[in-house]
Scaffold this active site. Structure first.
Site, short mmCIF file in Angstrom:
data_model
loop_
_atom_site.label_atom_id
_atom_site.label_comp_id
_atom_site.label_asym_id
_atom_site.label_seq_id
_atom_site.Cartn_x
_atom_site.Cartn_y
_atom_site.Cartn_z
N ASP A 1 33.95 32.45 35.51
CA ASP A 1 34.10 32.84 36.91
C ASP A 1 33.51 31.70 37.74
O ASP A 1 32.84 30.82 37.19
CB ASP A 1 33.36 34.16 37.20
CG ASP A 1 34.08 34.99 38.27
OD1 ASP A 1 34.33 34.44 39.36
OD2 ASP A 1 34.40 36.15 38.01
N HIS B 1 39.36 33.14 40.88
CA HIS B 1 37.98 33.12 40.38
C HIS B 1 37.75 31.88 39.50
O HIS B 1 37.07 31.97 38.48
CB HIS B 1 37.67 34.40 39.57
CG HIS B 1 37.40 35.59 40.44
ND1 HIS B 1 36.18 35.85 41.01
CD2 HIS B 1 38.22 36.60 40.85
CE1 HIS B 1 36.26 36.97 41.72
NE2 HIS B 1 37.47 37.43 41.64
N GLU C 1 41.98 39.39 42.38
CA GLU C 1 41.53 38.76 43.62
C GLU C 1 41.92 37.29 43.75
O GLU C 1 41.12 36.48 44.20
CB GLU C 1 39.99 38.90 43.74
CG GLU C 1 39.54 40.34 43.77
CD GLU C 1 38.04 40.50 43.88
OE1 GLU C 1 37.60 41.22 44.79
OE2 GLU C 1 37.30 39.92 43.05
C1 ACM Z 1 36.95 43.00 40.00
O1 ACM Z 1 35.99 43.74 40.25
N1 ACM Z 1 37.22 41.98 40.79
C2 ACM Z 1 37.80 43.22 38.85
#
Ligand code: ACM
Length: 764
Positions: free
Chosen positions: A207, A284, A340
């Site tokens: 991430d 991410h 996201e």
């Molecule tokens: C998440 O909480 N972005 C999967």
């Protein structure tokens, strides 16, 4: 820095082990000299969590000895090895008669479910029956838990356990990117997971805040992208989000070598746990793009967080990384994140736009879907399945993908209806990074409110799902996003006991679940956690007050709960502070009008804890009709039309469905049915800046007898500043004398156009 840390942890771990052995030795020494006076008291088998399908106790105890014989067929050998390794934590004495533990491979006549098992404990022999190694490992974990629940691990009560899981997927997730935890801790965590029959460890390895897995074809992922400028995530997030090299002064980070990761896979597997790695894409990915900027749309570091989907180099990167990942992790599933991912960069990127054209895609959502489908094809070619967060549905779900439904259950329901497998991971019920009690009583967390009881009461099969689609719900999982979890002890604090509650959600048949019964069994598990040196969240002495209006009585029905088991709660209704001599709470009671209630838990030591104060108000607008001149936002409908006059005050969380959300000005008219004398009106709001929820600039009240012509509004200005980040509540209140009215118009100024949350119009 990392090395010193892990050596320290190893030394501490060793000290704990030595201490445990010394303890075991001292008890077994007593036994050797007087083995006949072994205490007959054992903790009941009925305390097992998750609750088995069936438990029957029988007289007598089974005793473990150093020379207890463990017999097993070759196919269940790993279960014997697990049991032996667990028993080696103790130093039991030998005994001439000895005892036997026998593993038997169940036949088709035994009627044992896929992961099921039976255990029969008799004074001289334990017999475990299972269909396969998973069942035998689960049975072994049950035996280990039974031992840990005893005062004396050497003896366990006799009886029979018949057991099998409700769901095949029972997971715990751990984010090691926002904060990094050592291998020794991962093992400790897996040990606890196994005790509670979790069978999947979802390892969130990559991430923005740090890449955590050695990848030989891309060495900068660990030499650079695994280290950042700030120790704590929040400072890093708020200060340019830069990376450093391993060993730079003040660099924070770390990574697991492939050897270490393989060791974790083996350690987990020996306990019946599959490790699923998560490698995030396309979003991410700031850390990857800082190390390899050529994979981003801009070609520059520190600009994008999403891979360029128009660039073949991105796919080459993904495939090479996944090839190394698959060589480490034998799991059927590989998790590719997918959540996201901002589409802004793709909109402006010529390569991405070219890809959209060439592939005849409609938009950027379909471009993400193109990427996910391509990665799925690659995984399928390697006999693996793709698992992703529910954003992978947008733009079209790839053919064999499994979905983790995190933005509520909606995505999961859609996927199940399209015949895709689903893991239910909704934020409101399974995100253990949320507060587990009133935020002001807790260390800083990311937000949200998820007390253990809410976890326990979760049912992963949504009521709206048709019977023939329910089979696609494979199970559930607890999430530990680690933005606000800087240490392993804090990770334990956020995990337990909520994960223990979730274990029963994933395992136990719904008809066997009961929160009070679970709470009672949990008491002995607190002791178990203490033995294992787990820093669990202690049950709180805060009293929670619930009030429900009773239209017949014209009063509020008040009830109290506390996380303290069988709590002694004392209360007052005259505003005074409760004492040991105040009224004892036995059952719900009624109060009318306006009453100040104060309630305290009194603990065994006689301490009267800080009271909860609750203003009960059975007010005149309860049950009255409301006309909405402006409507609430679709995402926060609370109880729709009835919300504002249902007599129920919202709690500390807007996810309790009592807070009506507005993104526009608020404007309603309450019809009191007839001309009614007025003393006071109030409209209550919440401010929670972290979630974008603010007070209105002002609230106005005006009156009318005909519902058409209203008086000049009386305006009350807000006095809570925007800078107040603490969760705050304010009732915009106005008092009156000699005023009567039928219609009350209530308006709130939301010219800021952020969220307003309001729960009740209170009229006295
Ligand atoms: C998440 O909480 N972005 C999967």
């Amino acid at each position: 820095m990392k090395k010193i840390g892990s050596v320290l942890v190893a030394v501490l771990f060793l000290m704990v082990l030595l201490f445990q052995q010394a303890l075991a030795q001292s008890t077994s020494a007593t036994k050797q000299t007087a083995s006949v006076i072994i205490s007959p008291t054992t903790t009941s088998l009925t305390n097992i969590i998750p609750k088995p399908v069936s438990v029957k106790e029988a007289p007598g105890e089974f005793i473990f000895y150093r020379n207890t014989i463990i017999e097993t067929p070759a196919s269940l050998l790993h279960a014997k090895q697990l049991l032996q390794s667990q028993l080696s934590n103790y130093n039991f004495a030998a005994n001439k008669q000895g005892t036997t533990i026998k593993y038997i491979l169940a036949g088709s006549a035994d009627k044992i479910a896929k992961e099921g098992y039976t255990i029969t404990i008799a004074p001289n022999a334990i017999v475990v029956k299972a269909k396969n190694i998973q069942g035998a490992l689960l049975a072994t974990n049950t035996l280990v838990q039974i031992q840990l629940l005893q005062k004396n691990a050497q003896q366990i009560p006799c009886g029979t356990i018949i057991d099998s899981p409700r769901f095949e997927y029972r997971g715990m997730h751990m984010d090691v990117s926002r904060n990094f935890y050592p291998i020794s801790f991962i093992k400790k965590y897996l040990d606890i997971m196994a005790l509670y029959k979790f069978n999947t460890f979802h390892w969130h390895l990559t991430d923005g805040p740090g890449w955590r897995l050695q990848i030989n074809s891309y060495p900068k992922l660990t030499s650079m992208a695994a280290f950042r400028t700030h120790n704590d995530w929040k400072s890093w997030w708020n200060n340019e989000r830069k990376y450093l090299s391993e060993g730079d002064p003040n660099a924070y980070g770390g990574y697991y070598t492939q050897v270490q990761a393989k060791d974790i896979v083996a350690y987990a597997s020996a306990r019946g746990i599959t490790v699923i790695p998560e490698i995030e894409m396309p979003g991410h990915s700031e850390e990857v793009l800082a190390a390899y900027p050529e994979l981003s749309c801009s070609g520059k570091p520190y600009v994008n967080d999403v891979f360029c989907a128009g660039n073949e180099a991105s796919f080459e990167f993904i495939e090479k990384v996944l090839t190394e990942v698959m060589a480490i992790f034998p799991s059927k599933y590989i998790h590719i994140g997918g959540d996201e991912a901002g589409k802004g960069a793709w909109k402006k990127c010529p390569k991405c736009q070219q890809r959209i054209k060439n592939e005849s895609l409609k938009n950027e959502e379909e471009l993400q879907s193109y990427l996910v489908k391509r990665v799925e094809k690659f995984l399928n070619k390697n006999n693996r399945n793709l698992l992703g967060w529910d954003e992978i549905i947008e733009g079209g779900l790839s053919p064999n993908a499994t979905v983790m439904s995190w933005r509520g259950e909606k995505g999961g329901i859609q996927a199940a209806n399209e015949n895709h497998d689903v893991i239910m991971t909704p934020g409101g019920e399974t995100y253990f990074d949320a507060y587990q009690n009133i935020p002001s009583s807790q260390p800083e967390a990311i937000g949200g409110y998820l007390p253990m009881k809410r976890v326990y009461n979760y049912n992963p099969i949504p009521a709206v799902l048709a019977l023939d689609k329910q089979k696609y719900i494979k199970g559930t999982q607890g999430q530990l996003w680690s933005e606000y979890i800087p240490s392993t002890t804090h990770l334990e604090y956020m995990s337990f006991p909520r994960a223990i509650a979730l274990s029963e959600v994933g395992w136990t048949p719904v008809e066997n679940k009961n929160f009070d019964n679970f709470s009672s069994r949990l008491q002995s598990h607190y002791l178990l956690l203490q033995k294992l040196n787990v820093n669990y969240y202690r049950p709180s002495t805060i009293v929670e007050v619930f009030s429900a209006p009773d239209m017949n009585e014209q009063k509020n029905k008040i009830s109290f709960t506390s996380e303290i088991f069988n709590a002694n709660i004392r209360y007052t209704i005259d505003g005074s502070t409760p004492s040991i001599n105040s009224l004892k709470y036995e059952q719900p009671f009624y109060v009318g009008g306006e009453v100040t209630i104060k309630a305290s838990v009194i603990t065994n030591d006689g301490v009267v804890h800080e009271p909860t104060t609750y203003f009960s108000n059975y007010h005149k607008a309860i049950g009255k009709k409301v006309k909405f001149n402006t409507l609430w936002d679709k995402s926060y409908p609370a109880q729709t039309e009835s919300t504002l006059t249902n007599g129920i005050i919202g709690s500390i969380t807007y996810s309790d469905k009592q807070w009506l959300g507005y993104l526009i000005d608020f404007d309603v008219v309450v019809d009191m049915d007839s001309i009614t004398p007025l003393n006071k009106i109030g409209l209550r709001f919440m401010q929670y800046v972290g979630a974008g929820v603010y007070m209105p600039k002002s609230v106005s009240y005006s009156f009318s007898d005909d519902g058409i012509n209203f008086s000049t509004p009386i305006k009350i200005e807000n006095n809570i500043p925007d800078t107040e980040r603490k969760l705050s509540f304010k009732t915009f209140e106005s008092s009156f004398t000699n005023t009567s009215t039928r219609y009350i118009r209530v308006q709130a100024d939301n010219s800021r156009r952020q969220f307003l949350f309001t729960d009740e119009v209170i009229v006295n």
